[in-house]
Design a protein around this motif. Structure first.
Motif, short mmCIF file in Angstrom:
data_model
loop_
_atom_site.label_atom_id
_atom_site.label_comp_id
_atom_site.label_asym_id
_atom_site.label_seq_id
_atom_site.Cartn_x
_atom_site.Cartn_y
_atom_site.Cartn_z
N HIS A 27 0.81 -1.23 0.00
CA HIS A 27 0.00 0.00 0.00
C HIS A 27 0.84 1.28 0.00
O HIS A 27 0.36 2.32 -0.43
CB HIS A 27 -0.99 0.00 1.18
CG HIS A 27 -0.36 0.32 2.49
ND1 HIS A 27 0.35 -0.61 3.22
CD2 HIS A 27 -0.34 1.47 3.20
CE1 HIS A 27 0.79 -0.04 4.33
NE2 HIS A 27 0.39 1.21 4.34
N ARG A 28 2.08 1.24 0.43
CA ARG A 28 2.93 2.43 0.45
C ARG A 28 3.71 2.59 -0.84
O ARG A 28 4.47 3.52 -1.01
CB ARG A 28 3.90 2.36 1.62
CG ARG A 28 3.22 2.30 2.97
CD ARG A 28 2.47 3.54 3.28
NE ARG A 28 3.21 4.33 4.24
CZ ARG A 28 2.93 5.59 4.49
NH1 ARG A 28 1.96 6.17 3.87
NH2 ARG A 28 3.62 6.25 5.36
N GLN A 29 3.54 1.64 -1.75
CA GLN A 29 4.19 1.69 -3.05
C GLN A 29 3.10 1.73 -4.11
O GLN A 29 1.92 1.63 -3.81
CB GLN A 29 5.08 0.46 -3.22
CG GLN A 29 6.15 0.38 -2.12
CD GLN A 29 6.87 -0.95 -2.14
OE1 GLN A 29 7.33 -1.39 -3.17
NE2 GLN A 29 6.95 -1.58 -0.99
N LYS A 30 3.50 1.86 -5.33
CA LYS A 30 2.52 1.82 -6.41
C LYS A 30 2.38 0.37 -6.84
O LYS A 30 3.37 -0.30 -7.10
CB LYS A 30 2.97 2.72 -7.54
CG LYS A 30 3.09 4.17 -7.07
CD LYS A 30 3.06 5.13 -8.21
CE LYS A 30 3.23 6.56 -7.85
NZ LYS A 30 2.68 7.08 -6.68
N CYS A 31 1.15 -0.12 -6.88
CA CYS A 31 0.89 -1.52 -7.20
C CYS A 31 -0.26 -1.58 -8.19
O CYS A 31 -1.36 -1.09 -7.90
CB CYS A 31 0.56 -2.29 -5.91
SG CYS A 31 0.34 -4.05 -6.15
N TYR A 32 0.00 -2.17 -9.35
CA TYR A 32 -0.99 -2.20 -10.43
C TYR A 32 -1.13 -3.61 -10.99
O TYR A 32 -0.14 -4.30 -11.17
CB TYR A 32 -0.56 -1.29 -11.59
CG TYR A 32 -0.16 0.10 -11.18
CD1 TYR A 32 -1.11 1.06 -10.92
CD2 TYR A 32 1.18 0.45 -11.07
CE1 TYR A 32 -0.74 2.34 -10.54
CE2 TYR A 32 1.56 1.72 -10.71
CZ TYR A 32 0.60 2.67 -10.44
OH TYR A 32 0.96 3.93 -10.07
N PRO A 33 -2.35 -4.03 -11.32
CA PRO A 33 -2.52 -5.28 -12.07
C PRO A 33 -1.95 -5.10 -13.47
O PRO A 33 -2.08 -4.01 -14.06
CB PRO A 33 -4.03 -5.49 -12.12
CG PRO A 33 -4.62 -4.51 -11.17
CD PRO A 33 -3.62 -3.42 -10.98
N GLY A 34 -1.32 -6.13 -13.99
CA GLY A 34 -0.73 -6.01 -15.32
C GLY A 34 -0.72 -7.33 -16.08
O GLY A 34 -1.16 -8.36 -15.57
N LEU A 35 -0.21 -7.26 -17.29
CA LEU A 35 -0.05 -8.42 -18.15
C LEU A 35 1.39 -8.48 -18.63
O LEU A 35 1.93 -7.49 -19.13
CB LEU A 35 -0.98 -8.33 -19.36
CG LEU A 35 -2.46 -8.34 -19.07
CD1 LEU A 35 -3.25 -8.03 -20.34
CD2 LEU A 35 -2.87 -9.69 -18.51
#
Length: 173
Positions: A27-35
């Motif tokens: 949560h303190r970093q950038k976290c994105y779903p990806g392919l």
């Protein structure tokens, strides 16, 4: 193709339960779903970023005088970012659809974390302070950044923008 959506709410709930610990952990970093995919003998990741994340996540290093050794991408063309902004504003104000192309960036894969889930689906974790170097799209990034920072920021604030990230440690590539 038959679409049996009777189990969809249950599947969504199970997926949310599976992903939530990752999002909580990062949560303190950038976290994105990806392919994850392969292209041109390179490993790449594609993901979408909320408009507000673009200015702090991406950095442009334009070359000077079209000298490839002086930067990551072509020199900025005066007025092009303004044209992109005007295109977006014109369409938004008329409540019409609009689109800008995918931004392309690169990063040393040692600086980020890719959590492979299954079948190319992943989570892209980008620690604070890590910048992605734009290799294509600096005018779009500038236009979006300027719009977000302007009085018109609310017009595009709920949009997401696609990034194709080249995982390349040799930045001269």
């Amino acid at each position: 193709m038959a679409n049996d959506s009777s189990n969809q709410p249950e599947l969504n709930q199970r997926l949310d339960e599976f992903l939530e610990p990752y999002f909580a952990r990062y949560h303190r970093q950038k976290c994105y779903p990806g392919l994850i995919f392969q292209h041109g003998k390179r490993k790449m990741v594609q993901f979408n970023v909320p408009a507000d994340d673009l200015p702090t996540l991406l950095q442009a290093k334009p070359s000077t005088n079209n000298e490839p050794e002086s930067g990551k991408n072509r020199p900025e063309i005066k007025g092009h970012a303004e044209e992109v902004k005007e295109y977006i504003l014109k369409r938004v104000r008329k409540d019409q659809p609009w689109i800008v192309g995918t931004l392309t960036a690169n990063v040393d894969p040692e600086k980020i974390e890719i959590i492979e889930l299954s079948r190319g689906i992943c989570l892209v974790v980008i620690p604070r302070g890590v910048k992605l170097d734009i290799t294509d799209g600096q005018h779009r990034k500038r236009a979006i950044h300027e719009l977000i920072e302007s009085a018109n920021g609310e017009l595009i604030g709920d949009n997401d923008f696609p990034i194709t990230l080249v995982l390349e440690g040799n930045l001269n590539q």
